[in-house]
Design a protein around this motif. Sequence first.
Motif, mmCIF file in Angstrom:
data_model
loop_
_atom_site.group_PDB
_atom_site.id
_atom_site.type_symbol
_atom_site.label_atom_id
_atom_site.label_comp_id
_atom_site.label_asym_id
_atom_site.label_seq_id
_atom_site.Cartn_x
_atom_site.Cartn_y
_atom_site.Cartn_z
ATOM 1 N N ARG A 116 51.532 58.499 45.802
ATOM 2 C CA ARG A 116 50.515 58.911 47.085
ATOM 3 C C ARG A 116 50.253 57.908 48.104
ATOM 4 N N PRO A 117 50.074 58.220 49.352
ATOM 5 C CA PRO A 117 49.714 57.495 50.297
ATOM 6 C C PRO A 117 48.146 57.119 49.960
ATOM 7 N N GLY A 118 48.005 55.822 50.497
ATOM 8 C CA GLY A 118 46.501 55.150 50.258
ATOM 9 C C GLY A 118 46.190 54.465 49.107
ATOM 10 N N LEU A 119 46.790 54.662 47.949
ATOM 11 C CA LEU A 119 46.673 53.959 46.644
ATOM 12 C C LEU A 119 47.270 52.478 46.853
ATOM 13 N N VAL A 120 46.543 51.503 46.501
ATOM 14 C CA VAL A 120 46.681 49.882 46.629
ATOM 15 C C VAL A 120 46.899 49.338 45.357
ATOM 16 N N SER A 121 48.104 48.798 45.101
ATOM 17 C CA SER A 121 48.358 48.182 43.742
ATOM 18 C C SER A 121 48.235 46.683 44.123
ATOM 19 N N GLY A 122 48.170 45.740 42.931
ATOM 20 C CA GLY A 122 48.230 44.332 42.941
ATOM 21 C C GLY A 122 48.185 43.776 41.562
ATOM 22 N N GLY A 123 47.961 42.429 41.804
ATOM 23 C CA GLY A 123 47.601 41.696 40.191
ATOM 24 C C GLY A 123 46.324 42.119 40.052
ATOM 25 N N ALA A 124 46.269 43.390 39.020
ATOM 26 C CA ALA A 124 44.724 43.635 38.684
ATOM 27 C C ALA A 124 44.438 42.999 37.296
ATOM 28 N N GLY A 125 43.021 42.794 37.290
ATOM 29 C CA GLY A 125 42.727 42.108 36.154
ATOM 30 C C GLY A 125 42.855 42.947 34.708
ATOM 31 N N ALA A 126 42.697 44.000 35.045
ATOM 32 C CA ALA A 126 42.745 45.118 33.918
ATOM 33 C C ALA A 126 43.964 44.870 33.022
ATOM 34 N N THR A 127 45.112 44.647 33.583
ATOM 35 C CA THR A 127 46.459 44.229 32.901
ATOM 36 C C THR A 127 46.529 42.672 32.528
ATOM 37 N N VAL A 128 46.119 42.065 33.512
ATOM 38 C CA VAL A 128 46.220 40.684 33.236
ATOM 39 C C VAL A 128 45.617 40.250 32.004
ATOM 40 N N VAL A 129 44.180 40.891 31.735
ATOM 41 C CA VAL A 129 43.319 40.707 30.419
ATOM 42 C C VAL A 129 44.223 40.791 29.259
ATOM 43 N N VAL A 130 45.102 41.861 29.213
ATOM 44 C CA VAL A 130 45.861 42.058 28.212
ATOM 45 C C VAL A 130 46.856 40.890 27.806
ATOM 46 N N LEU A 131 47.133 40.304 28.720
ATOM 47 C CA LEU A 131 48.224 39.114 28.538
ATOM 48 C C LEU A 131 47.793 37.638 28.161
ATOM 49 N N ILE A 132 46.591 37.467 28.166
ATOM 50 C CA ILE A 132 45.995 36.118 27.913
ATOM 51 C C ILE A 132 46.304 35.583 26.692
ATOM 52 N N ALA A 133 46.120 36.639 25.603
ATOM 53 C CA ALA A 133 46.680 36.125 24.037
ATOM 54 C C ALA A 133 48.182 35.637 24.188
ATOM 55 N N LEU A 134 48.640 36.452 24.800
ATOM 56 C CA LEU A 134 50.416 35.996 24.885
ATOM 57 C C LEU A 134 50.653 34.806 25.451
ATOM 58 N N MET A 135 49.850 34.498 26.441
ATOM 59 C CA MET A 135 50.254 33.304 27.330
ATOM 60 C C MET A 135 49.618 32.183 26.324
ATOM 61 N N ASN A 136 48.596 32.396 25.625
ATOM 62 C CA ASN A 136 48.016 31.193 24.839
ATOM 63 C C ASN A 136 48.920 30.846 23.629
ATOM 64 N N SER A 137 49.768 31.998 23.294
ATOM 65 C CA SER A 137 50.332 31.892 21.999
ATOM 66 C C SER A 137 51.854 31.467 22.267
ATOM 67 N N HIS A 138 52.376 31.978 23.430
ATOM 68 C CA HIS A 138 53.779 31.744 23.299
ATOM 69 C C HIS A 138 54.290 31.261 24.903
ATOM 70 N N GLY A 139 53.383 31.299 25.896
ATOM 71 C CA GLY A 139 53.420 30.669 27.128
ATOM 72 C C GLY A 139 53.936 31.747 28.292
ATOM 73 N N LEU A 140 54.161 31.270 29.447
ATOM 74 C CA LEU A 140 54.491 31.979 30.435
ATOM 75 C C LEU A 140 55.776 33.025 30.438
ATOM 76 N N GLU A 141 56.809 32.307 29.988
ATOM 77 C CA GLU A 141 58.143 32.944 29.824
ATOM 78 C C GLU A 141 58.135 34.483 29.180
ATOM 79 N N TYR A 142 57.279 34.276 28.065
ATOM 80 C CA TYR A 142 57.176 35.432 27.320
ATOM 81 C C TYR A 142 56.332 36.604 28.065
ATOM 82 N N VAL A 143 55.348 36.271 28.893
ATOM 83 C CA VAL A 143 54.415 36.805 29.880
ATOM 84 C C VAL A 143 55.273 37.697 30.457
ATOM 85 N N PHE A 144 56.298 37.029 31.499
ATOM 86 C CA PHE A 144 57.394 37.545 32.290
ATOM 87 C C PHE A 144 58.126 38.835 31.484
#
Length: 513
Positions: A65-93
Amino acid sequence: MKQVFNLFDFSQKVNYKTEILAGLTVAMTMIPESLSFAILADFPPLVGLYAAFIMGLITAIFGGRPGLVSGGAGATVVVLIALMNSHGLEYVFAAVAMAGIIQIGVGVFRLGKFIRLVPQPVMFGFVNGLAVIIFSAQLEQFKVMINGQVEWLTGSPLLIMVALVALTIAIILIFPKITKAVPPSLVAIIVVFAIVYFFGIDTKQVKDIASVSGSLPPFHIPEIPFTLETLKIIFPYGLIMAAVGLTEGLLTLNLVDEITGTRGRSNKECVAQGTANIANGFFYGMGGCPMLAQTLVNLSSGSRARLSGIIAAITILVIILVGAPVIELLPMAALTGVMIMVAFGTFEWASFKTLNKMPKHDIFVMVVVTLITILLHNLALAVLIGVIISALVFAWDNAKRIRARKRIDENGIKHYEIYGPLFFGSTTAFNEKFDVLNDPEEVIVDFSESRIADMSGIEAVNKLTNRYAKQGKKLHLRHLSQDCRRLLNNADAIIEVNIIEDPTYHVVTDKVK
């Protein structure tokens, strides 16, 4: 500006000036948020900006739909913090790309429609919780790092910050009374920036968070071993990220539908989100989803088309490439004031007015969803729990609604006329309606005003027939669907088929496709 052309939807008129100004405003508010979340997750700062550009552009063009804005949202980033800490950025991608594949699957198989199952109290709780999160995140701007310790601002820096935030809020509130030709949020940002710059006021700026200068997003295949063990590591994170992103995205889409009085396409939005996240995984982005705060900034600026989202994304890219020296001088107070107003605008204040009119269980659901959203920052879990509680309350309420009207006709045959749904929650009440020992030799159970909804209902009818059979009494069942008759053990002996009146609905069972 004259509304002559339009973008993608030839039935929609596009005000280009409004769309461009709205896009610029959205970009200004998205940059510090994307940087903050990237730093929070210990990602390189540019990873957050790349996500804002990639998510914003792809979903603006191909979204639901028009008007909806997406970006690097905190809601999804929070999920990846544990993976970043345990395995690093490549696994995050890799996990971000995995989330994109899952989201595309949801859209292709048209599962986005199940967002309709989310009740209004859950929506209230989701929006209110997110408003509190947006507001509390702005309080971080009143803190500073001193000798490795995060401390609250004090003295003159605090007074300056508070004064500039207050000025920003005042401009946003007052400027629309003067003119609505320019988004008040953009005016507030420009005015506060000018005051800070020309008067040389020492206050927190975007450059104090991180540098926003860089190059085009580089193509990058995640450097991970392509093995089953790797899949076991990234799949759970990808699944949770996909669920959180789709939940926030589709709920935001529904909210935009309500605000604009139009209807978006949920499955198309799922595919667009998934495509954008796959691109993030291969172009150095941290992934994301629709952002409620930026969407509300966009709508409040007058945008109703896709152009503003495209302008916002391109603006972010231009800033990364050439505009960083200027944007890094933006005072955080201006951006904080804008986001505080967004938080207040997001909160469903009407939910307080309806508290005395809402059923107690709806109030309970709304409060639970709000608290889970605030405390855990897990939107998918909050919504899931809210839907489960609402479903259980609905089932309990309907379990009490099953009734039986009893009568004996002139031939001495007893009739039970069943009213209400027969399902797992109402089977006990259903069985209690019958007096098998004292009933006459012939009994008729009429389901014309009832419906057997699941296998628990079928089993309840089977048990009833067995109880009458043990007493040597004749039982007739009327107005059952063909599906029900097929699943009953003694169907041929006990069912009177009424070809004209018998219903054709299906019972929920693995046997029915």
